[in-house]
Design a protein around this motif. Sequence first.
Motif, short mmCIF file in Angstrom:
data_model
loop_
_atom_site.label_atom_id
_atom_site.label_comp_id
_atom_site.label_asym_id
_atom_site.label_seq_id
_atom_site.Cartn_x
_atom_site.Cartn_y
_atom_site.Cartn_z
N GLN A 213 0.82 -1.20 0.00
CA GLN A 213 0.00 0.00 0.00
C GLN A 213 0.86 1.26 0.00
O GLN A 213 0.61 2.21 -0.74
CB GLN A 213 -0.91 0.03 1.23
N VAL A 217 1.74 4.17 -3.36
CA VAL A 217 1.56 5.63 -3.32
C VAL A 217 2.62 6.31 -4.19
O VAL A 217 2.34 7.27 -4.91
CB VAL A 217 1.63 6.13 -1.87
N TRP A 220 2.49 4.75 -8.55
CA TRP A 220 1.60 5.28 -9.59
C TRP A 220 1.90 6.73 -9.93
O TRP A 220 1.54 7.22 -11.01
CB TRP A 220 0.13 5.08 -9.21
N ARG A 221 2.63 7.42 -9.04
CA ARG A 221 3.06 8.80 -9.33
C ARG A 221 4.42 8.84 -10.04
O ARG A 221 4.96 9.90 -10.29
CB ARG A 221 3.15 9.60 -8.03
N ASN A 257 0.79 15.63 -2.23
CA ASN A 257 -0.38 14.77 -2.29
C ASN A 257 -0.05 13.34 -1.88
O ASN A 257 -0.89 12.63 -1.31
CB ASN A 257 -0.97 14.78 -3.70
N SER A 258 1.18 12.90 -2.16
CA SER A 258 1.59 11.56 -1.76
C SER A 258 1.62 11.44 -0.24
O SER A 258 1.25 10.41 0.33
CB SER A 258 2.96 11.20 -2.36
N GLU A 260 -0.25 13.15 1.82
CA GLU A 260 -1.63 13.13 2.27
C GLU A 260 -2.25 11.75 2.08
O GLU A 260 -3.01 11.28 2.92
CB GLU A 260 -2.44 14.18 1.49
N GLU A 261 -1.89 11.08 0.98
CA GLU A 261 -2.43 9.73 0.75
C GLU A 261 -1.88 8.75 1.77
O GLU A 261 -2.60 7.86 2.25
CB GLU A 261 -2.10 9.26 -0.67
N LEU A 262 -0.59 8.90 2.11
CA LEU A 262 0.01 8.02 3.12
C LEU A 262 -0.70 8.20 4.47
O LEU A 262 -0.98 7.23 5.17
CB LEU A 262 1.50 8.32 3.26
N LYS A 263 -0.98 9.44 4.81
CA LYS A 263 -1.68 9.71 6.07
C LYS A 263 -3.11 9.17 6.03
O LYS A 263 -3.65 8.76 7.05
CB LYS A 263 -1.67 11.21 6.36
N ALA A 264 -3.69 9.16 4.83
CA ALA A 264 -5.07 8.67 4.68
C ALA A 264 -5.18 7.18 4.96
O ALA A 264 -6.24 6.70 5.36
CB ALA A 264 -5.58 8.99 3.28
N ILE A 265 -4.06 6.44 4.75
CA ILE A 265 -4.08 5.01 5.07
C ILE A 265 -3.51 4.76 6.47
O ILE A 265 -3.10 3.66 6.81
CB ILE A 265 -3.31 4.19 4.01
#
Length: 282
Positions: A213, A217, A220-221, A257-258, A260-265
Motif C-alpha cells: 500500500q 503511493v 503510480w506517481r 499529495n503523496s 496526504e495519501e500516506l496519512k489517509a491510510i
Amino acid sequence: MKIAFLGPQASFTQLAATQLFPDEELLPQTNILDCFTAVENGDVEKAVVPLENSIEGTVSMTLDYLYKTPHIKIEAEAVMPIAHHLMIHPENNSEEIEKIYSHPQALAQSFHFLDTHYKDVQKQDFSSTAAAAKYISEHPDLKRAAVANQFAANLYGLKIIHRNIQDFEQNHTRFIVISKTSSAYENSELKPLGSKSALLITLPEDHAGGLHQVLSVFAWRKMNLSKIESRTLKTGLGNYFFFINVAGEWLPTLHENSLEELKAINAKVDFLGNYKEYLLDS
C-alpha cells in the motif's frame, strides 16, 4: 557557527565536515547520539554524521536517532571515497608489526589485504580509525600499526607503509548534515550529484499488503525510490519503520499529495527534507 561531528579528531567524519564547513568551528563528539543531542539542545547549529557505507551498509544508529528526534531534519548529503592506509610510528620497523589496530569496519574493509600480508598478526578493534592512529603515535615503544586515513597520518606524524589497502575501489561513505531547521545547505565549491528527499514511514499495523500500500503511493506517481530500508521499532518482533529516499526535486503538488495519501491510510510520516547530495574528496 558551531558544527558537531562524530569524532575524534582525524576521523573520516571530520574530513567530511571540514569540506562541508571549511570556515566554521568544528566540535568532535564521542558518538552519534552526542551529535544528535548537541543539535537538539542547541549547543551547535548543525552536525555531520555517517549514514551509509557502500561495503558495510547503513549506520543503523543514525537511522534510529532520526526516528527518535522527528524535529531534526536533513539539510544535505555528502559522498566521500574512503581510502585506508596502514601506518606505523616512524621510529618503528615495518617488518616487526605484532598487532594492528583500527575501527571494526576499517579492518573488515581491508580484510583481504591484511589476511594476505599480515595473516598471523593480531587485529584489534578500536573505537575509531583516528583513535587507533593516535594510540600508535603515543606508544613508539610498541610494535603496532593502525589502519587509518591520510588526515590521521599527517595529524599524528605517522609513517604510511601501505597505501589504499581497502579491498574494493568503490568504497564510499555517505554522510548527512542534520539540524533543526528546514533550510537547504548550499555549497558552490562542491560538486552536486543531484537532489533527493528523505522520509520516515511507520505502518499503522502489521497486515498483509501493508508495505505494498505504501509503495503504491509512490509507484503510480512515478516517484523513483533510490533507497528503502526497514528498522525495528524495538517494541516487539515484526514492528518496523521505513527510511525512504525519493530521487529528484520535491514537487509541491504531486509529492505533497503523496504524503496526504500516506496519512489517509493511517501511516505515520515524518518528512526529513529535500536536499542536495555532494561529492567530497578523500
